[in-house]
Design a protein around this motif. Sequence first.
Motif, PDB file in Angstrom:
ATOM      1  N   LYS B  83       4.238 -18.963   1.689  1.00 38.38           N
ATOM      2  CA  LYS B  83       4.414 -20.419   2.063  1.00 38.38           C
ATOM      3  C   LYS B  83       3.970 -20.438   3.498  1.00 38.38           C
ATOM      4  O   LYS B  83       3.864 -21.376   4.073  1.00 38.38           O
ATOM      5  N   ALA B  84       3.750 -18.539   4.501  1.00 40.82           N
ATOM      6  CA  ALA B  84       3.462 -18.901   5.652  1.00 40.82           C
ATOM      7  C   ALA B  84       2.039 -18.564   5.999  1.00 40.82           C
ATOM      8  O   ALA B  84       1.826 -19.025   7.042  1.00 40.82           O
ATOM      9  N   GLY B  85       1.696 -18.900   4.638  1.00 46.53           N
ATOM     10  CA  GLY B  85       0.141 -18.086   5.331  1.00 46.53           C
ATOM     11  C   GLY B  85      -0.404 -17.097   5.827  1.00 46.53           C
ATOM     12  O   GLY B  85      -1.012 -16.864   5.972  1.00 46.53           O
ATOM     13  N   VAL B  86       0.700 -15.732   4.995  1.00 41.29           N
ATOM     14  CA  VAL B  86       0.591 -14.583   5.222  1.00 41.29           C
ATOM     15  C   VAL B  86      -0.043 -13.610   4.448  1.00 41.29           C
ATOM     16  O   VAL B  86       0.493 -14.306   3.113  1.00 41.29           O
ATOM     17  N   LYS B  87      -1.673 -13.224   4.380  1.00 39.84           N
ATOM     18  CA  LYS B  87      -1.317 -11.923   3.334  1.00 39.84           C
ATOM     19  C   LYS B  87      -0.627 -10.916   3.094  1.00 39.84           C
ATOM     20  O   LYS B  87      -0.643 -10.357   4.039  1.00 39.84           O
ATOM     21  N   CYS B  88      -0.389 -10.892   2.157  1.00 39.18           N
ATOM     22  CA  CYS B  88       1.254 -10.311   1.857  1.00 39.18           C
ATOM     23  C   CYS B  88       0.570  -9.605   0.297  1.00 39.18           C
ATOM     24  O   CYS B  88       0.374  -9.391  -0.209  1.00 39.18           O
ATOM     25  N   LYS B  89       1.011  -8.088   0.565  1.00 37.67           N
ATOM     26  CA  LYS B  89       1.006  -6.367  -0.623  1.00 37.67           C
ATOM     27  C   LYS B  89       2.526  -6.117  -0.789  1.00 37.67           C
ATOM     28  O   LYS B  89       2.834  -5.906   0.025  1.00 37.67           O
ATOM     29  N   ALA B  90       2.140  -6.422  -1.790  1.00 38.22           N
ATOM     30  CA  ALA B  90       3.537  -5.181  -2.382  1.00 38.22           C
ATOM     31  C   ALA B  90       3.803  -3.990  -2.504  1.00 38.22           C
ATOM     32  O   ALA B  90       2.698  -4.040  -4.102  1.00 38.22           O
ATOM     33  N   VAL B  91       4.337  -3.241  -2.570  1.00 36.48           N
ATOM     34  CA  VAL B  91       3.837  -1.742  -2.801  1.00 36.48           C
ATOM     35  C   VAL B  91       5.646  -1.011  -3.338  1.00 36.48           C
ATOM     36  O   VAL B  91       6.639  -1.610  -2.917  1.00 36.48           O
ATOM     37  N   HIS B  92       5.386  -1.075  -4.520  1.00 38.38           N
ATOM     38  CA  HIS B  92       6.676  -0.547  -4.918  1.00 38.38           C
ATOM     39  C   HIS B  92       6.724   1.236  -5.072  1.00 38.38           C
ATOM     40  O   HIS B  92       5.405   1.531  -5.923  1.00 38.38           O
ATOM     41  N   ALA B  93       7.498   2.268  -4.394  1.00 38.91           N
ATOM     42  CA  ALA B  93       7.309   3.219  -4.580  1.00 38.91           C
ATOM     43  C   ALA B  93       8.823   4.609  -5.122  1.00 38.91           C
ATOM     44  O   ALA B  93      10.057   3.654  -5.325  1.00 38.91           O
ATOM     45  N   PHE B  94       8.792   5.054  -5.699  1.00 35.28           N
ATOM     46  CA  PHE B  94       9.588   6.378  -6.221  1.00 35.28           C
ATOM     47  C   PHE B  94       9.861   7.556  -5.208  1.00 35.28           C
ATOM     48  O   PHE B  94       8.812   8.378  -5.549  1.00 35.28           O
ATOM     49  N   HIS B  95      10.931   7.331  -4.702  1.00 41.37           N
ATOM     50  CA  HIS B  95      10.492   8.907  -3.946  1.00 41.37           C
ATOM     51  C   HIS B  95      12.671   9.002  -3.374  1.00 41.37           C
ATOM     52  O   HIS B  95      13.147   7.869  -3.758  1.00 41.37           O
ATOM     53  N   ASP B  96      12.748  10.269  -3.740  1.00 41.75           N
ATOM     54  CA  ASP B  96      13.927  10.544  -3.261  1.00 41.75           C
ATOM     55  C   ASP B  96      14.163  10.613  -1.571  1.00 41.75           C
ATOM     56  O   ASP B  96      15.359  10.703  -1.381  1.00 41.75           O
ATOM     57  N   SER B  97      12.965  10.227  -0.349  1.00 39.08           N
ATOM     58  CA  SER B  97      13.264  10.188   1.164  1.00 39.08           C
ATOM     59  C   SER B  97      12.721   8.779   1.278  1.00 39.08           C
ATOM     60  O   SER B  97      11.405   9.385   1.533  1.00 39.08           O
ATOM     61  N   PRO B  98      13.559   8.044   1.371  1.00 43.63           N
ATOM     62  CA  PRO B  98      13.146   6.631   1.191  1.00 43.63           C
ATOM     63  C   PRO B  98      12.032   6.766   3.108  1.00 43.63           C
ATOM     64  O   PRO B  98      10.998   5.820   3.030  1.00 43.63           O
ATOM     65  N   HIS B  99      12.112   7.196   3.945  1.00 43.81           N
ATOM     66  CA  HIS B  99      12.101   6.843   5.125  1.00 43.81           C
ATOM     67  C   HIS B  99      10.034   8.208   5.125  1.00 43.81           C
ATOM     68  O   HIS B  99       9.174   7.726   5.530  1.00 43.81           O
ATOM     69  N   GLU B 100      10.428   9.009   4.065  1.00 42.09           N
ATOM     70  CA  GLU B 100       9.037  10.076   3.696  1.00 42.09           C
ATOM     71  C   GLU B 100       7.844   8.802   3.120  1.00 42.09           C
ATOM     72  O   GLU B 100       6.244   8.478   3.544  1.00 42.09           O
ATOM     73  N   ALA B 101       8.319   8.076   2.361  1.00 44.62           N
ATOM     74  CA  ALA B 101       7.724   7.192   1.033  1.00 44.62           C
ATOM     75  C   ALA B 101       6.878   6.135   2.595  1.00 44.62           C
ATOM     76  O   ALA B 101       6.213   5.810   1.961  1.00 44.62           O
ATOM     77  N   ILE B 102       8.088   5.626   3.783  1.00 40.33           N
ATOM     78  CA  ILE B 102       7.690   4.456   4.334  1.00 40.33           C
ATOM     79  C   ILE B 102       6.935   5.173   5.562  1.00 40.33           C
ATOM     80  O   ILE B 102       5.598   3.966   5.501  1.00 40.33           O
ATOM     81  N   ILE B 103       6.390   5.873   5.541  1.00 44.59           N
ATOM     82  CA  ILE B 103       5.288   6.643   6.796  1.00 44.59           C
ATOM     83  C   ILE B 103       4.244   7.547   6.227  1.00 44.59           C
ATOM     84  O   ILE B 103       3.691   6.733   6.198  1.00 44.59           O
ATOM     85  N   ASP B 104       4.942   7.638   5.222  1.00 40.51           N
ATOM     86  CA  ASP B 104       2.860   7.616   3.965  1.00 40.51           C
ATOM     87  C   ASP B 104       2.604   6.587   3.941  1.00 40.51           C
ATOM     88  O   ASP B 104       0.967   6.401   3.878  1.00 40.51           O
ATOM     89  N   THR B 105       3.150   5.283   3.173  1.00 40.90           N
ATOM     90  CA  THR B 105       2.726   3.921   2.608  1.00 40.90           C
ATOM     91  C   THR B 105       2.057   3.379   4.291  1.00 40.90           C
ATOM     92  O   THR B 105       0.657   2.894   3.630  1.00 40.90           O
TER      93      THR B 105
END
Lengths: 148, 148
Positions: B83-105
């Motif tokens: 709606k805001a005209g921003v190009k957006c990609k959604a990512v869903h990850a399975f990981h037990d330590s969210p911060h690692e998945a966040i940094i990796d992504t």
Amino acid sequence: MFNHVLVPVDGSDLSMSAARHGIELAKLCGAKLTSMMVSPTYRRHFEEGFVAPTVHVIRERWEEEVTGRAQAVLDKICVEAGRAGVQCNSVHVFGDAPYQAIIDTAQNKACDVVVMGSHGYGGMKQFILGSETARVLSHSKIPVVVYR
Amino acid sequence: MFTHVLTPVDGSELSMQAARQAIELAKVFSAKLSVLLVSPTYKQLTDEGFVAPLAGAARQRWKADVAERAKKVLGVIEAEAAKAGVKCKAVHAFHDSPHEAIIDTANKSGCDVVVIGSHGHGGMKQFILGSETSRVLSHSKIPVLVYR
């Protein structure tokens, strides 16, 4: 998105580079910028019975010197902000709890974002965050951008 | 200044608010947006020698269920970004330590800023920062914008 960016610095390299990012952010948002520096208050060391008629002179001289040094750092930021076309004010305060001064200034000046480095001069790199940055993060009601 | 914004969400109100700010930020900077949701991995409770012929099916069902819920949350942000005209990609990850998945992504996608709420679902308000947020702050090499 932001109208008034607050950049607290202590003169360290990381704080200055965070301030530069603050300028860039202010420029892109068309926001004002306030740079600030907090210096510790004057501590007098004297023994009981010690007579020091020039004590207030020393204090004044010390404060003048500290203010001068702070102003030089703050001026640097304002010059860079001016070059980027960003309206810049600077605030220098004496206080022993930098984070409190930062939060107070943010409130008084109605800033809507704080941009700061993860560590200042006192930073021990092994700690995840500098003490003042961590305290600002914990007490701030407005968003904080942390640069490292 | 920023070209690719990463905003991790967990579906909590504060994380969604931070994500909305991320959309605004991405819009101001004409940056791309990646929105990430990290779910814990599947844990199967079994005894030794326990025969569970349907374990595979249960796992599949669980994964599908979690993925579907994540998709719903991510879809909200995707729709608002569009709606805001921003190009957006959604990512869903399975990981037990969210911060690692966040940094990796962030590393993998080449993001240059993380926009995150101060607390997620697991947040205990008395703590200054949510656990994952402070871990992201401590491990991220890119700036982190913390909303509260």
